[in-house]
Design an enzyme around this catalytic site. Sequence first.
Site, short mmCIF file in Angstrom:
data_model
loop_
_atom_site.label_atom_id
_atom_site.label_comp_id
_atom_site.label_asym_id
_atom_site.label_seq_id
_atom_site.Cartn_x
_atom_site.Cartn_y
_atom_site.Cartn_z
N ASP A 1 -49.64 -32.36 -15.87
CA ASP A 1 -48.63 -31.38 -15.51
C ASP A 1 -49.13 -30.43 -14.42
OD1 ASP A 1 -47.29 -28.45 -17.26
OD2 ASP A 1 -46.59 -29.52 -15.46
N ASP B 1 -43.95 -30.19 -9.25
CA ASP B 1 -44.23 -30.08 -10.68
C ASP B 1 -44.03 -31.40 -11.41
OD1 ASP B 1 -42.95 -27.90 -13.35
OD2 ASP B 1 -44.54 -29.40 -13.26
C1 LIG Z 1 -34.92 -33.36 -20.89
C2 LIG Z 1 -34.66 -32.30 -19.86
C3 LIG Z 1 -33.34 -31.60 -20.14
C4 LIG Z 1 -34.66 -32.90 -18.48
S1 LIG Z 1 -35.94 -31.10 -19.97
O1 LIG Z 1 -35.73 -30.11 -18.98
O2 LIG Z 1 -35.98 -30.61 -21.31
N1 LIG Z 1 -37.34 -31.82 -19.67
C5 LIG Z 1 -38.51 -30.99 -19.87
C6 LIG Z 1 -39.77 -31.83 -20.06
C7 LIG Z 1 -39.80 -32.49 -21.36
C8 LIG Z 1 -40.53 -33.62 -21.48
C9 LIG Z 1 -40.60 -34.30 -22.69
C10 LIG Z 1 -39.92 -33.84 -23.78
C11 LIG Z 1 -39.16 -32.68 -23.69
C12 LIG Z 1 -39.10 -32.00 -22.46
C13 LIG Z 1 -38.75 -30.14 -18.62
O3 LIG Z 1 -38.51 -30.57 -17.50
N2 LIG Z 1 -39.26 -28.97 -18.89
C14 LIG Z 1 -39.56 -28.05 -17.82
C15 LIG Z 1 -38.28 -27.28 -17.67
C16 LIG Z 1 -38.31 -26.06 -16.98
C17 LIG Z 1 -39.21 -25.62 -16.11
N3 LIG Z 1 -38.80 -24.42 -15.72
C18 LIG Z 1 -37.69 -24.14 -16.36
N4 LIG Z 1 -37.38 -25.15 -17.11
C19 LIG Z 1 -40.87 -27.34 -18.22
O4 LIG Z 1 -40.89 -26.44 -19.01
N5 LIG Z 1 -41.98 -27.94 -17.68
C20 LIG Z 1 -43.33 -27.48 -18.03
C21 LIG Z 1 -44.13 -28.63 -18.67
C22 LIG Z 1 -43.36 -29.33 -19.82
C23 LIG Z 1 -43.23 -28.44 -21.05
C24 LIG Z 1 -42.54 -29.17 -22.21
C25 LIG Z 1 -43.29 -30.45 -22.54
C26 LIG Z 1 -43.45 -31.36 -21.34
C27 LIG Z 1 -44.08 -30.63 -20.18
C28 LIG Z 1 -44.09 -27.03 -16.71
O5 LIG Z 1 -45.45 -26.74 -17.04
O6 LIG Z 1 -43.97 -28.08 -15.76
C29 LIG Z 1 -43.52 -25.71 -16.10
F1 LIG Z 1 -44.05 -25.58 -14.88
F2 LIG Z 1 -42.21 -25.77 -16.02
C30 LIG Z 1 -43.94 -24.52 -16.93
O7 LIG Z 1 -43.22 -24.09 -17.80
N6 LIG Z 1 -45.15 -24.00 -16.61
C31 LIG Z 1 -45.72 -22.90 -17.39
C32 LIG Z 1 -46.25 -21.88 -16.41
N7 LIG Z 1 -46.95 -20.83 -17.14
C33 LIG Z 1 -46.97 -19.65 -16.26
C34 LIG Z 1 -47.77 -18.55 -16.94
O8 LIG Z 1 -49.08 -19.03 -17.25
C35 LIG Z 1 -49.06 -20.16 -18.12
C36 LIG Z 1 -48.30 -21.30 -17.52
#
Ligand SMILES: CC(C)(C)S(=O)(=O)N[C@@H](Cc1ccccc1)C(=O)N[C@@H](Cc1c[nH]c[nH+]1)C(=O)N[C@@H](CC1CCCCC1)C(O)(O)C(F)(F)C(=O)NCCN1CCOCC1
Length: 331
Positions: free
Chosen positions: A36, A220
């Site tokens: 990621d 991302d």
């Molecule tokens: C199915 C869907 C409707 C398309 S979904 O949006 O739910 N897909 C999820 C990924 C997923 C995979 C497998 C099962 C379930 C969900 C998705 O695209 N999630 C993004 C959605 C998003 C981003 N922004 C707003 N919304 C996310 O949180 N991605 C993070 C990693 C994901 C987390 C869930 C599990 C799979 C991996 C991410 O790391 O890419 C990120 F960049 F979006 C994020 O949240 N980064 C965290 C940044 N912080 C900043 C502060 O310091 C700590 C780190």
Amino acid sequence: DTGSAAATPIDPRFDIAYVTPVTIGTPPQTLQLDLDTGSSDLWVFSSHTPASQVRGQQIYSPDKSTTSKLLDGHTWSIRYGDGSGSRGNVYTDNFAIGGIMVETQAVETAEEVSSSFTTEDNIDGLVGLGFSTLNTVSPEGQLTFFDNAKPKLDAPVFTADLKYMKEGTYDFGFIDESKYTGEITYVPVDTDPGYWTFTSSGYGVGSGTFSSSPITGIADTGTSLVYLPTAIVTAYYRQVEGATNSRSYGGYVFPCNSTLPPFVFGIGEAKFTIPPSYMSYAAVTDGSPTCFGGLQSSSGIGINIWGDVALKAAFVVFNGEEPPTIGWANK
Ligand SMILES: CC(C)(C)S(=O)(=O)N[C@@H](Cc1ccccc1)C(=O)N[C@@H](Cc1c[nH]c[nH+]1)C(=O)N[C@@H](CC1CCCCC1)C(O)(O)C(F)(F)C(=O)NCCN1CCOCC1
């Protein structure tokens, strides 16, 4: 050193995420982790994760590894954009991806994971490949696998070759010329606050005119879709018969049998086309005639995100030289 590892879609129906096999500890324990570039914590389901929160995931047991060491007094806690989260303790141990071994990698063991992680039994944890400034370990932040591995890599790079409903690869330490066509266009990366942030040179909908306007966003690998400014998203769905911005589904949906235009984005002088098949992400529920778009508005997020829907249309080089850059090539 150089190494390669598979990036396998976790769901055969649509590309929600990709996992990669990694080994941790001695003797090696194999887990499937989501690499990621949108975060910088390497965390895993572990023997410390309550049994009620584990449903089929592989776990890392530090007690079964002769090379694990507790990083005393260190904890971590992370919240992701989709509201999911996890927290726990920290060990160091041997950690390898594609044959690239880091001896004292900080491996964050989950003491608690949110329900969406429990239900996602194909993801055993994450490998953050953002910049180490985003790492949540306290009181001392830890380095990512890439930062630890960089000195032993032939070149300080990793590349992503994600594919539509197929297995792709992550390469470390080298650029595989067989994986792309034409030239790689490199653009600057802003590492503040810790994402691979770059500026696209514009966009086009289908065969329409290309609008040369800068779009700053993050590359991302951990986000499934593409999130861009509302003006771009409405311009796209205006070309889709029956498309609406659905409050109940939380984004743009359209009849699955609608004809979708491709979406073009620019990197410098180069153009990349996301084909219609990638732009129709998935049926909102199995068998539904309503489909959810692969391009959604970023207005609710605060940053533009070039997620897997865009990344799998290209071969992407994450260049960790000083200053870092990101390279895009057609394939
Ligand atoms: C199915 C869907 C409707 C398309 S979904 O949006 O739910 N897909 C999820 C990924 C997923 C995979 C497998 C099962 C379930 C969900 C998705 O695209 N999630 C993004 C959605 C998003 C981003 N922004 C707003 N919304 C996310 O949180 N991605 C993070 C990693 C994901 C987390 C869930 C599990 C799979 C991996 C991410 O790391 O890419 C990120 F960049 F979006 C994020 O949240 N980064 C965290 C940044 N912080 C900043 C502060 O310091 C700590 C780190």
